[in-house]
Design an enzyme around this catalytic site. Sequence first.
Site, mmCIF file in Angstrom:
data_model
loop_
_atom_site.group_PDB
_atom_site.id
_atom_site.type_symbol
_atom_site.label_atom_id
_atom_site.label_comp_id
_atom_site.label_asym_id
_atom_site.label_seq_id
_atom_site.Cartn_x
_atom_site.Cartn_y
_atom_site.Cartn_z
ATOM 1 N N LYS A 1 0.467 -1.190 0.263
ATOM 2 C CA LYS A 1 -0.269 -0.249 -0.109
ATOM 3 C C LYS A 1 0.811 1.033 -0.270
ATOM 4 O O LYS A 1 0.418 2.299 -0.917
ATOM 5 C CB LYS A 1 -0.810 -0.039 1.291
ATOM 6 C CG LYS A 1 -1.751 1.100 1.483
ATOM 7 C CD LYS A 1 -2.404 1.131 2.914
ATOM 8 C CE LYS A 1 -1.728 1.566 4.284
ATOM 9 N NZ LYS A 1 -0.962 3.449 4.193
ATOM 10 N N ASN A 2 1.828 1.112 0.361
ATOM 11 C CA ASN A 2 2.389 1.824 1.021
ATOM 12 C C ASN A 2 3.354 2.560 -0.260
ATOM 13 O O ASN A 2 4.181 3.491 -0.101
ATOM 14 C CB ASN A 2 2.925 2.457 2.714
ATOM 15 C CG ASN A 2 2.199 2.798 3.258
ATOM 16 O OD1 ASN A 2 0.761 3.207 3.510
ATOM 17 N ND2 ASN A 2 2.298 2.525 4.826
ATOM 18 N N CYS B 1 -5.438 12.887 12.540
ATOM 19 C CA CYS B 1 -5.596 11.314 12.874
ATOM 20 C C CYS B 1 -6.216 10.974 13.426
ATOM 21 O O CYS B 1 -5.726 11.606 14.572
ATOM 22 C CB CYS B 1 -5.132 11.581 11.262
ATOM 23 S SG CYS B 1 -3.939 10.533 12.151
ATOM 24 N N ARG C 1 0.146 14.277 13.298
ATOM 25 C CA ARG C 1 0.864 14.306 11.878
ATOM 26 C C ARG C 1 0.957 15.718 10.429
ATOM 27 O O ARG C 1 0.111 15.837 9.932
ATOM 28 C CB ARG C 1 -0.059 12.994 11.022
ATOM 29 C CG ARG C 1 0.015 12.065 11.488
ATOM 30 C CD ARG C 1 -1.175 11.150 10.876
ATOM 31 N NE ARG C 1 0.438 9.817 10.316
ATOM 32 C CZ ARG C 1 -1.071 9.443 9.255
ATOM 33 N NH1 ARG C 1 -1.220 9.088 9.746
ATOM 34 N NH2 ARG C 1 0.264 8.576 8.201
ATOM 35 N N PRO C 2 1.857 17.033 10.937
ATOM 36 C CA PRO C 2 1.835 17.732 10.283
ATOM 37 C C PRO C 2 2.600 17.439 9.628
ATOM 38 O O PRO C 2 2.711 16.810 8.705
ATOM 39 C CB PRO C 2 2.955 18.654 11.596
ATOM 40 C CG PRO C 2 3.284 17.721 12.176
ATOM 41 C CD PRO C 2 2.762 17.039 12.444
ATOM 42 N N ILE C 3 2.846 18.060 8.394
ATOM 43 C CA ILE C 3 3.031 18.526 7.164
ATOM 44 C C ILE C 3 4.133 19.418 6.733
ATOM 45 O O ILE C 3 4.423 19.751 5.793
ATOM 46 C CB ILE C 3 2.404 18.331 5.825
ATOM 47 C CG1 ILE C 3 1.469 19.134 5.656
ATOM 48 C CG2 ILE C 3 1.716 16.475 5.311
ATOM 49 C CD1 ILE C 3 0.667 19.740 4.685
ATOM 50 N N ASP C 4 4.863 20.054 8.075
ATOM 51 C CA ASP C 4 5.650 21.005 8.387
ATOM 52 C C ASP C 4 6.931 21.100 7.483
ATOM 53 O O ASP C 4 7.605 21.231 6.702
ATOM 54 C CB ASP C 4 5.384 21.327 9.335
ATOM 55 C CG ASP C 4 6.605 21.109 10.089
ATOM 56 O OD1 ASP C 4 5.899 19.255 10.213
ATOM 57 O OD2 ASP C 4 7.851 20.934 11.209
ATOM 58 N N ASP D 1 3.863 0.686 12.492
ATOM 59 C CA ASP D 1 3.278 -0.052 11.459
ATOM 60 C C ASP D 1 2.808 -1.124 12.227
ATOM 61 O O ASP D 1 1.610 -1.868 12.189
ATOM 62 C CB ASP D 1 3.133 -0.099 9.972
ATOM 63 C CG ASP D 1 3.018 1.850 9.974
ATOM 64 O OD1 ASP D 1 2.799 2.637 10.009
ATOM 65 O OD2 ASP D 1 2.874 2.020 8.707
ATOM 66 N N ILE E 1 6.868 7.195 17.333
ATOM 67 C CA ILE E 1 6.458 8.057 15.889
ATOM 68 C C ILE E 1 5.417 8.442 16.297
ATOM 69 O O ILE E 1 5.322 10.214 15.920
ATOM 70 C CB ILE E 1 6.152 6.846 15.123
ATOM 71 C CG1 ILE E 1 7.731 5.777 14.788
ATOM 72 C CG2 ILE E 1 6.131 7.815 13.440
ATOM 73 C CD1 ILE E 1 9.478 7.118 14.263
ATOM 74 N N ARG F 1 -9.038 -0.311 3.906
ATOM 75 C CA ARG F 1 -8.264 0.487 3.616
ATOM 76 C C ARG F 1 -6.531 -0.590 3.142
ATOM 77 O O ARG F 1 -5.985 0.467 2.512
ATOM 78 C CB ARG F 1 -7.837 1.485 4.414
ATOM 79 C CG ARG F 1 -8.882 2.160 4.732
ATOM 80 C CD ARG F 1 -8.763 4.153 5.322
ATOM 81 N NE ARG F 1 -7.714 4.265 5.236
ATOM 82 C CZ ARG F 1 -6.880 5.228 6.272
ATOM 83 N NH1 ARG F 1 -7.470 5.284 7.005
ATOM 84 N NH2 ARG F 1 -5.773 5.835 5.473
HETATM 85 N N1 EPU Z 1 6.036 14.584 10.956
HETATM 86 C C1 EPU Z 1 6.249 16.040 11.315
HETATM 87 N N2 EPU Z 1 6.081 16.974 10.274
HETATM 88 C C2 EPU Z 1 6.060 16.810 8.369
HETATM 89 C C3 EPU Z 1 5.714 15.013 8.500
HETATM 90 C C4 EPU Z 1 5.825 14.598 9.459
HETATM 91 O O1 EPU Z 1 6.527 16.291 12.127
HETATM 92 O O2 EPU Z 1 6.136 17.452 8.042
HETATM 93 C C5 EPU Z 1 6.048 13.670 12.155
HETATM 94 C C6 EPU Z 1 5.279 12.936 11.965
HETATM 95 O O3 EPU Z 1 4.118 13.076 12.798
HETATM 96 C C7 EPU Z 1 5.459 11.237 12.519
HETATM 97 C C8 EPU Z 1 6.679 11.540 12.278
HETATM 98 O O4 EPU Z 1 7.734 12.862 11.517
HETATM 99 O O5 EPU Z 1 5.818 11.695 13.878
HETATM 100 C C9 EPU Z 1 7.006 10.333 11.203
HETATM 101 O O6 EPU Z 1 5.586 10.735 10.283
HETATM 102 P P1 EPU Z 1 6.276 10.313 8.887
HETATM 103 O O7 EPU Z 1 6.109 11.847 7.403
HETATM 104 O O8 EPU Z 1 6.497 9.790 8.061
HETATM 105 O O9 EPU Z 1 4.721 9.271 8.192
HETATM 106 P P2 EPU Z 1 3.804 9.484 6.798
HETATM 107 O O10 EPU Z 1 4.880 9.655 6.237
HETATM 108 O O11 EPU Z 1 2.362 10.519 7.277
HETATM 109 C C10 EPU Z 1 3.669 6.792 6.845
HETATM 110 C C11 EPU Z 1 2.950 5.675 6.307
HETATM 111 C C12 EPU Z 1 2.763 5.448 7.500
HETATM 112 C C13 EPU Z 1 3.721 5.135 8.366
HETATM 113 C C14 EPU Z 1 4.824 6.511 8.895
HETATM 114 C C15 EPU Z 1 5.779 5.844 9.269
HETATM 115 C C16 EPU Z 1 2.246 5.741 3.934
HETATM 116 C C17 EPU Z 1 1.081 6.650 2.944
HETATM 117 N N3 EPU Z 1 1.994 6.311 5.257
HETATM 118 O O12 EPU Z 1 3.033 7.968 7.490
HETATM 119 O O13 EPU Z 1 1.336 4.166 7.119
HETATM 120 O O14 EPU Z 1 2.306 4.752 9.660
HETATM 121 O O15 EPU Z 1 5.135 6.631 7.848
HETATM 122 O O16 EPU Z 1 6.439 5.031 9.313
HETATM 123 O O17 EPU Z 1 3.604 6.048 3.600
HETATM 124 C C18 EPU Z 1 -0.304 2.827 7.580
HETATM 125 O O18 EPU Z 1 0.119 2.593 6.589
HETATM 126 O O19 EPU Z 1 -1.181 2.402 9.047
HETATM 127 C C19 EPU Z 1 0.265 3.652 8.063
HETATM 128 C C20 EPU Z 1 -0.189 5.035 9.057
#
Ligand code: EPU
Length: 424
Positions: A22-23, A123, A128-131, A311, A333, A403
């Site tokens: 999926k990812n 969520c 889960r910010p996207i900063d 995960d 995480i 999902r």
């Molecule tokens: N984070 C920030 N700022 C950002 C982005 C992330 O502070 O701009 C923090 C997050 O809040 C978290 C950490 O960084 O504490 C890691 O988050 P990451 O961004 O790596 O997670 P993600 O990319 O949103 C993906 C997977 C998740 C998986 C995580 C961690 C996809 C589509 N999703 O999410 O998968 O848990 O990486 O490995 O690739 C799942 O499949 O059930 C799932 C949640």
Amino acid sequence: MDKIVVEGGSRLAGEIKISGAKNAALPLLAAALLPSGASTFRNVPRLQDVATMGKLLRHLGCEVDAQPAKHLCRIEPPAKPPRGKSHYEAPYQLVKTMRASVLVLGPLVARYGHGRVSLPGGCAIGARPIDQHLKGLTAMGAKVTLEHGYVDVSCKRLKGASIVCDVPTVTGCENLMMAAALARGRTVIENAAREPEVEELALVLNKMGARISGAGTPIITIEGVDELQPIEHAIIPDRIEAGTFAVAAAITRGDVLLEGARPEHMDAIVAKLRAAGATVTAEAGGLRVRGPAEVLPVDITTQPHPGFPTDMQAQFMVLATMAKGQSVIKETIFENRYMHVPELGRMGADITVSGQVASVRGGKKLSGASVMATDLRASASLVLAGLVAGGKTEVLRVYHLDRGYEAIEKKLRGVGAKIKRVKA
Ligand code: EPU
């Protein structure tokens, strides 16, 4: 709403074919926006999140020919920059059902100069910010504004930049790699995520003609190119689906071959399965897992890859409930990823949570109950708990499972589980 009904106590034996990841699929489908012409993906998992990404790409003007039964998906992006706001925008309706929608932002800006994504917000598992995505795009010269709940990112042509991520972020790193692939000049991403799915995306972008090196290490270098070509690609198997079935085999004293699973993507999972007493062997066709006569306690700390994946935390907690003695689990995480704990408690598990740390005092047989969870992996853990609990377990809110797990009940039934989906 559908529910999954499990009658506990069966030993699992046989083979389970692991689906595409999926990812990995989600960023790859988003990457199809980058080249001109149609890209075709094989081994695409039949999942709700993949369907949502298809819907989003259609909304963005792509022609999407999805054949879920054949695990195929062909995507042709619009040749010209989309006209009208809705065509470069990931709307709230889609982003709220799937956060990974944010993955179209990098490709949209890189290819068409403009992308808008509804800000995902928190969520079930954390804020889960996207900063970090936005910080990187800004460093590449993009104008980033936030209004009415949307981030609007524009730039005629992105330029290469030096980016140091504050945290390794999987989708953040993927977004930035896709953006940088078509930028002018060199981008270096430091403290990059090292997950196999990031490596897979780099491989596919390079197939398209991008020049990316270092994926799978903490420093990724991208030399921007002017254009990319469409490709055909088969998606890697899902290491988390494989890990989930590995736990199913371990807790049922089973013997299951996870067909297609790639051991090199699963080192931390395999190490903890072995620590719990399971026998895990790499075979030509995949990974074989044999459960121990007695499960041993395991301590786990979730970490970015190559550490133990968040995960798999919920699934290993079920394993820990079987072990005589105490296991200590630390989730580093996501700040709210223990939603399965109260539900496992209702099945008789003895677990206490203090901040990031869950202490599991195992060894008492779980008893079947009606349970539900608010996220995908928590739901999977409840199915696993149902496999070993006495009597009947009903897992509600099955849409979470749909999902991210392709036909989970059929795959488990195929190796001897007493499990069925009851349609609403
Ligand atoms: N984070 C920030 N700022 C950002 C982005 C992330 O502070 O701009 C923090 C997050 O809040 C978290 C950490 O960084 O504490 C890691 O988050 P990451 O961004 O790596 O997670 P993600 O990319 O949103 C993906 C997977 C998740 C998986 C995580 C961690 C996809 C589509 N999703 O999410 O998968 O848990 O990486 O490995 O690739 C799942 O499949 O059930 C799932 C949640």
